[in-house]
Motif scaffolding. Structure first.
Motif: not given
Ligand code: ZN
Length: 401
Positions: A231-243, A245-247, A255-257, A260-266
């Protein structure tokens, strides 16, 4: 001088094939110089590769003053591999030659949540294999957006696909009677970079992908770092901000939430930049056309990526970062936020690290998966286990498909 097939020799065999595949024909002297091995070792390596039918002698090179050198190139019939990219709603296939070049490709609808998903995957693969021809199909590489226990086993966990301990490798091996190697798709891309890309000239580098997900392949001393459970390299799940959006992983503020593309489109929809049903292409088009609100959505994402990646670069100390993935199509807009935040967040000594943004094609993910097979015969680390041995036997034995 007798050279035992040691780990070092295996790596060199791989390097010779990769060099010839990526850079075209070369002389023994050129190969020795480029790959940093002695001329004597290169003579032995190429002798073995010639007798295995993996490379061929070509015409003499144009004279550069001295005696013209005999050129070596890959044997077209040396072998081929199939790469498969699995995502939630479709699978993409490529067939590649020993040099990594795509011979043919296809894409099929696929439902990753169906109860028959493994049987579906096997029959789609059977159909793709049946459409090919030629000898020496070395094996199948499968890239998945998730964690894989071991490449040669292929049990997959994926939040993106909703998979929990899915035995992909075993099922496909049984159905197809071919070696099957399964790996996280970003790790597979890192393998492709090491064999055929910029990574050939670097021992330690990061491959970072942006798009639907955000991930990293970590190469240290020429080996893809898998971690204790793959599972190494899952940098998308680095916690970036408190509270935040749901990942997809169930946590919030990953980070991914956020990027990621979904977040940018939203963000594009919420800020009225694009319509309620428009997607990432419309957002990119708006930014390209000079819409400042659209451009700032990408540059904010770049800013967050820059800060997070700086921390990862600090932890791993790679020579180079390679950026890949569908998201790089909008990189000029990302870069506006990325460059300043990335450089400023790095320790002064690391600030000059190179960031290479590579062009992206639809079949790149599947090509990465195929590289798992092409790398395996020369895999001195034994990462692919028994499957690696089987691929090697097919290559040396010249077995048909
Ligand atoms: Zn997450």
């Amino acid at each position: 001088m007798a050279i035992r097939p040691t780990a070092r020799t295996d790596v060199n065999r791989s390097a010779v094939l990769a060099q010839l595949g990526a850079q075209g024909p070369a002389s023994r002297a050129d190969l020795a110089r480029t790959l940093g091995v002695s001329p004597a070792l290169m003579t032995q390596l190429t002798k073995d590769l010639l007798s295995d039918g993996l490379i061929v002698e070509l015409e003499h090179s144009p004279s550069q003053g001295g005696r013209p050198a005999r050129m070596l190139g890959l044997a077209a019939s040396g072998g081929r591999a199939i790469g498969v990219k699995v995502v939630a709603d479709h699978v993409a296939f490529v067939e590649v030659g020993l040099d990594g070049e795509v011979l043919r490709s296809a894409s099929e609808p696929f439902d990753a949540t169906a109860t028959t998903l493994l049987a579906d995957l096997a029959s789609l693969l059977e159909r793709f294999i049946a459409g090919g021809s030629g000898t020496r199909l070395l094996g199948i590489g499968v890239g998945v957006p998730g964690a894989v226990d071991r490449q040669g086993n292929g049990v997959v966990d994926s939040t993106q696909l909703g998979w929990n301990q899915v035995p992909v490798g075993e099922t496909l091996r049984r159905a197809l009677n071919l070696p099957v190697i399964v790996e996280n798709n970003v790790n597979a891309l890192a393998m492709a970079e090491r064999l055929y890309g910029v990574g050939r000239r670097h021992d330690s580098f990061l491959v970072v992908t942006i798009g639907t997900g955000v991930g990293a392949g970590i190469v240290v001393d020429g080996v893809v770092l898998r971690g204790s459970s793959g599972g190494a390299g899952e940098i998308g799940h680095t916690p970036v901000v408190e509270d935040g959006p749901l990942c997809t992983c169930g946590n919030t503020g990953c980070l991914e939430a956020l990027i990621g593309e979904t977040a940018l489109v939203r963000a594009g929809r919420e800020r009225g930049v694009i319509g309620a049903t428009a997607g990432i292409a419309a957002l990119r088009a708006a930014a390209d056309a000079g819409d400042p609100a659209a451009a700032s959505i990408f540059s904010e994402a770049g800013h967050l990526l820059g800060r997070t990646l700086a921390g990862i670069v600090q932890a791993l100390d790679p020579e180079l970062v390679i950026l890949l993935g569908e998201g790089t199509a909008a990189w000029p807009h990302w870069a506006f936020g990325f460059e300043p935040s990335f450089r400023a967040s790095l320790l002064p000594l690391r600030r000059g690290i190179g960031v290479a943004v590579e062009s992206w094609q639809d079949e790149s993910w599947a090509q990465g998966a195929a590289a798992l097979v092409l790398a395996t015969p020369f895999d001195s680390e034994g990462v692919a286990g028994d499957q690696g041995r089987l691929v090697r036997e097919r290559l040396v034995g010249g077995g048909g498909a």
